[in-house]
Design a protein around this motif. Structure first.
Motif, PDB file in Angstrom:
ATOM      1  N   LYS A 119       8.317 -36.947  10.455  1.00  0.00           N
ATOM      2  CA  LYS A 119       7.096 -37.490  11.054  1.00  0.00           C
ATOM      3  C   LYS A 119       6.140 -38.132  10.048  1.00  0.00           C
ATOM      4  CE  LYS A 119       6.776 -34.979  15.417  1.00  0.00           C
ATOM      5  NZ  LYS A 119       6.050 -33.943  16.202  1.00  0.00           N
ATOM      6  N   GLY A 120       5.742 -37.382   9.041  1.00  0.00           N
ATOM      7  CA  GLY A 120       4.772 -37.916   8.083  1.00  0.00           C
ATOM      8  C   GLY A 120       5.280 -39.143   7.350  1.00  0.00           C
ATOM      9  N   PRO A 121       6.442 -39.053   6.678  1.00  0.00           N
ATOM     10  CA  PRO A 121       6.971 -40.217   5.947  1.00  0.00           C
ATOM     11  C   PRO A 121       7.261 -41.416   6.851  1.00  0.00           C
ATOM     12  CG  PRO A 121       8.034 -38.206   5.195  1.00  0.00           C
ATOM     13  CD  PRO A 121       7.238 -37.841   6.403  1.00  0.00           C
ATOM     14  N   THR A 132       8.862 -43.310  18.776  1.00  0.00           N
ATOM     15  CA  THR A 132       7.555 -42.651  18.922  1.00  0.00           C
ATOM     16  C   THR A 132       7.560 -41.379  18.091  1.00  0.00           C
ATOM     17  OG1 THR A 132       8.184 -41.253  20.796  1.00  0.00           O
ATOM     18  CG2 THR A 132       7.319 -43.473  21.327  1.00  0.00           C
ATOM     19  N   LEU A 133       6.373 -40.897  17.758  1.00  0.00           N
ATOM     20  CA  LEU A 133       6.266 -39.624  17.059  1.00  0.00           C
ATOM     21  C   LEU A 133       6.721 -38.473  17.953  1.00  0.00           C
ATOM     22  CD1 LEU A 133       2.878 -40.063  15.166  1.00  0.00           C
ATOM     23  CD2 LEU A 133       5.116 -39.700  14.124  1.00  0.00           C
ATOM     24  N   ALA A 134       6.582 -38.640  19.268  1.00  0.00           N
ATOM     25  CA  ALA A 134       6.953 -37.575  20.199  1.00  0.00           C
ATOM     26  C   ALA A 134       8.440 -37.244  20.132  1.00  0.00           C
ATOM     27  CB  ALA A 134       6.570 -37.979  21.628  1.00  0.00           C
ATOM     28  N   TYR A 135       9.270 -38.213  19.778  1.00  0.00           N
ATOM     29  CA  TYR A 135      10.712 -37.974  19.690  1.00  0.00           C
ATOM     30  C   TYR A 135      11.186 -38.182  18.247  1.00  0.00           C
ATOM     31  CZ  TYR A 135      15.307 -37.314  21.855  1.00  0.00           C
ATOM     32  OH  TYR A 135      16.520 -36.810  22.234  1.00  0.00           O
ATOM     33  N   THR A 136      10.391 -37.678  17.314  1.00  0.00           N
ATOM     34  CA  THR A 136      10.706 -37.737  15.887  1.00  0.00           C
ATOM     35  C   THR A 136      10.737 -36.318  15.326  1.00  0.00           C
ATOM     36  OG1 THR A 136       9.691 -39.917  15.569  1.00  0.00           O
ATOM     37  CG2 THR A 136       9.917 -38.539  13.610  1.00  0.00           C
ATOM     38  N   PRO A 137      11.807 -35.917  14.642  1.00  0.00           N
ATOM     39  CA  PRO A 137      11.869 -34.580  14.044  1.00  0.00           C
ATOM     40  C   PRO A 137      10.701 -34.345  13.081  1.00  0.00           C
ATOM     41  CG  PRO A 137      14.025 -35.635  13.999  1.00  0.00           C
ATOM     42  CD  PRO A 137      13.045 -36.681  14.422  1.00  0.00           C
ATOM     43  N   ASP A 138      10.233 -33.124  12.995  1.00  0.00           N
ATOM     44  CA  ASP A 138       9.075 -32.798  12.157  1.00  0.00           C
ATOM     45  C   ASP A 138       9.263 -33.228  10.713  1.00  0.00           C
ATOM     46  OD1 ASP A 138       7.733 -31.740  14.300  1.00  0.00           O
ATOM     47  OD2 ASP A 138       8.229 -29.641  13.845  1.00  0.00           O
ATOM     48  N   VAL A 139      10.490 -33.067  10.180  1.00  0.00           N
ATOM     49  CA  VAL A 139      10.731 -33.387   8.776  1.00  0.00           C
ATOM     50  C   VAL A 139      10.534 -34.885   8.497  1.00  0.00           C
ATOM     51  CG1 VAL A 139      13.225 -33.799   9.026  1.00  0.00           C
ATOM     52  CG2 VAL A 139      12.307 -32.975   6.838  1.00  0.00           C
ATOM     53  N   SER A 180       0.988 -53.970  19.853  1.00  0.00           N
ATOM     54  CA  SER A 180       0.912 -52.571  19.412  1.00  0.00           C
ATOM     55  C   SER A 180       2.129 -52.136  18.616  1.00  0.00           C
ATOM     56  CB  SER A 180       0.728 -51.650  20.625  1.00  0.00           C
ATOM     57  OG  SER A 180       1.774 -51.820  21.554  1.00  0.00           O
ATOM     58  N   CYS A 181       3.068 -53.051  18.373  1.00  0.00           N
ATOM     59  CA  CYS A 181       4.241 -52.718  17.550  1.00  0.00           C
ATOM     60  C   CYS A 181       3.857 -52.433  16.101  1.00  0.00           C
ATOM     61  CB  CYS A 181       5.265 -53.850  17.582  1.00  0.00           C
ATOM     62  SG  CYS A 181       5.941 -54.196  19.223  1.00  0.00           S
ATOM     63  N   ARG A 182       2.627 -52.787  15.713  1.00  0.00           N
ATOM     64  CA  ARG A 182       2.178 -52.540  14.340  1.00  0.00           C
ATOM     65  C   ARG A 182       2.131 -51.048  14.000  1.00  0.00           C
ATOM     66  NH1 ARG A 182      -1.191 -56.486  16.359  1.00  0.00           N
ATOM     67  NH2 ARG A 182      -1.232 -58.485  15.247  1.00  0.00           N
ATOM     68  N   ARG A 183       2.026 -50.208  15.007  1.00  0.00           N
ATOM     69  CA  ARG A 183       1.878 -48.772  14.782  1.00  0.00           C
ATOM     70  C   ARG A 183       2.972 -47.996  15.504  1.00  0.00           C
ATOM     71  NH1 ARG A 183      -0.839 -50.485  11.411  1.00  0.00           N
ATOM     72  NH2 ARG A 183      -3.074 -50.261  11.022  1.00  0.00           N
ATOM     73  N   LEU A 184       3.351 -46.864  14.924  1.00  0.00           N
ATOM     74  CA  LEU A 184       4.291 -45.956  15.576  1.00  0.00           C
ATOM     75  C   LEU A 184       3.517 -45.153  16.614  1.00  0.00           C
ATOM     76  CD1 LEU A 184       7.032 -44.544  15.828  1.00  0.00           C
ATOM     77  CD2 LEU A 184       6.381 -43.090  13.883  1.00  0.00           C
ATOM     78  N   GLY A 185       3.830 -45.344  17.885  1.00  0.00           N
ATOM     79  CA  GLY A 185       3.105 -44.666  18.952  1.00  0.00           C
ATOM     80  C   GLY A 185       3.301 -43.163  18.918  1.00  0.00           C
ATOM     81  N   GLU A 186       2.291 -42.440  19.384  1.00  0.00           N
ATOM     82  CA  GLU A 186       2.365 -40.989  19.381  1.00  0.00           C
ATOM     83  C   GLU A 186       3.136 -40.454  20.586  1.00  0.00           C
ATOM     84  OE1 GLU A 186      -1.260 -38.921  18.851  1.00  0.00           O
ATOM     85  OE2 GLU A 186      -1.903 -40.115  17.130  1.00  0.00           O
ATOM     86  N   ALA A 200      13.821 -39.293   0.954  1.00  0.00           N
ATOM     87  CA  ALA A 200      13.901 -37.846   0.743  1.00  0.00           C
ATOM     88  C   ALA A 200      13.905 -37.104   2.075  1.00  0.00           C
ATOM     89  CB  ALA A 200      12.731 -37.392  -0.125  1.00  0.00           C
ATOM     90  N   ALA A 201      13.031 -37.514   2.989  1.00  0.00           N
ATOM     91  CA  ALA A 201      12.973 -36.879   4.307  1.00  0.00           C
ATOM     92  C   ALA A 201      14.250 -37.152   5.100  1.00  0.00           C
ATOM     93  CB  ALA A 201      11.755 -37.385   5.070  1.00  0.00           C
TER      94      ALA A 201
END
Length: 386
Positions: free
Chosen positions: A157-159, A148-155, A198-204, A108-109
């Protein structure tokens, strides 16, 4: 709770192979591998009849458990509670499986992002080649690669963050089971799992970036054509979910339209070239391509997509897919002695003191990138053939 999977209710790879072999007789038998067979160590969310396929062909089917009708509800033990949530109960809760729900939310996102004007998406234009950001290949596809979350559009980020958390944990569990099949010591920092890090998590932040990536695709139109050329992924493991059929896998003789055969919501798990190398070629890299079959007919989709993507209610113009690519943590050191067992056999060219990042670069240079534009792809092919 979820219903216990039955073979008759799901796509069986073993039945496919049996039917295929009855139609195609080999002129010569393939060379027999003298190494002992892989040990039994079941992959989570993979039906028993599909367990051997990842080690034989480089791909298999992940089947999401489905809720039972209310009248038949009973407790059923989860095949791998740890992949659901950090505090998952011992029994599967009623409702949609978390990985299936995370896929639907990300679809959806993804649709919302790709529906934005190109000028807006240009804010997230590709950098690092096609390895991060948004890119568009007219007449073929557009996609965004998240690192990374830093280069992810807001729409998104959460999903995307939720999906990465769940899928990262799931693929880590898969590597643990693969360790078992190879008789390699298993622990969070042992065997193949030592390459997750650390690949287990999406870095901020930018400095938290790893080699692992989450790619969202929108393939153009319903014209019948190949929209992603035959290739194998370069990492450890990849998992693909599509809103309508399109992915085809190589079964050793021809490409097979695997998603067309899904009965219940499912995903496709693919071995990559890093896994192939680190397992001393016990696990092949799964060959695959993506095809547009024309306008879809009503019927089940490979995963639970938003109703707005349902062909029955509002036929879409595009095929959407989610591809999570787990690549080895680049600073991890490869020591083939620690990966060598009777089942893997001796490495012909032992590796010691080489980083996973350097090994990846060697693999990458030997293959062309299907996510660059056509002109650059042809240039890469020319150089590889030289």
């Amino acid at each position: 709770s979820t219903s216990t999977p039955k073979s008759s209710d799901h796509f069986s790879i073993s039945n496919l192979i049996s039917r295929f072999r009855s139609r195609h007789r080999r002129s010569t038998a393939p060379p027999k591998d003298a190494r002992p067979p892989l040990q039994t160590s079941p992959l989570p969310l993979v039906l028993s009849e599909n367990q051997q396929t990842l080690g034989r062909l480089g791909w298999t089917v992940v089947t999401f458990p489905q809720p039972q009708p209310a009248a038949q509800t009973q407790e059923v033990r989860s095949p791998s509670p740890s992949i659901l949530t950090p505090t998952a109960p011992e029994h599967v809760a009623p409702g949609t499986h978390p990985l299936q729900q995370a896929s639907a939310d990300l679809f959806a996102a993804s649709q919302a992002f790709f529906n934005l004007p190109d000028e807006e998406k240009e804010k997230w234009k590709t950098r690092l080649g096609s390895e991060e950001g948004w890119s568009k290949i007219p007449g073929e596809k557009e996609f965004i690669t998240l690192r990374t979350l830093a280069y992810t559009p807001d729409v998104l980020k959460g999903p995307a963050n939720r999906y990465w958390d769940l899928m990262g944990a799931y693929l880590d569990t898969c590597l643990s089971r693969i360790n078992g099949t190879l008789a390699i010591l298993d622990g969070e920092d042992q065997g193949l799992r030592a390459f997750v890090g650390s690949c287990r998590r999406l870095g901020e932040k930018e400095e938290d970036k790893t080699a692992t990536m989450l790619r969202l695709f929108r393939y153009e139109s319903w014209e019948e054509k190949v929209v992603a050329e035959p290739h194998a992924d370069l990492g450890l493991l990849s998992i693909v979910v599509g809103d309508v059929p399109g992915l085809e896998v190589w079964n050793g003789k021809q490409f097979f339209p695997i998603e067309k055969n899904y009965i219940n919501p499912s995903a496709t798990l693919l071995g990559g070239r890093q896994l192939e190398r680190l397992s001393n070629y016990r696990y092949p890299a799964g060959g695959h391509r993506v095809v547009s079959y024309g306008r879809p007919k009503a019927g089940p989709t490979p995963a639970s997509a938003p109703s707005s993507l349902s062909p029955e209610s509002q036929p879409p113009k595009y095929r959407f897919s989610i591809v999570f690519v787990l690549r080895a943590y680049e600073p991890a050191i490869v020591n083939s002695d620690l990966l060598e067992t009777e089942i893997t056999g001796k490495w012909k060219a032992p590796v010691k003191g080489v980083t996973a990042g350097k090994m990846y670069d060697e693999i990458r240079r030997a293959h062309f990138n299907i996510n660059t534009d056509l002109k650059e792809r042809e240039e890469q092919r020319r150089k590889l053939a030289a």
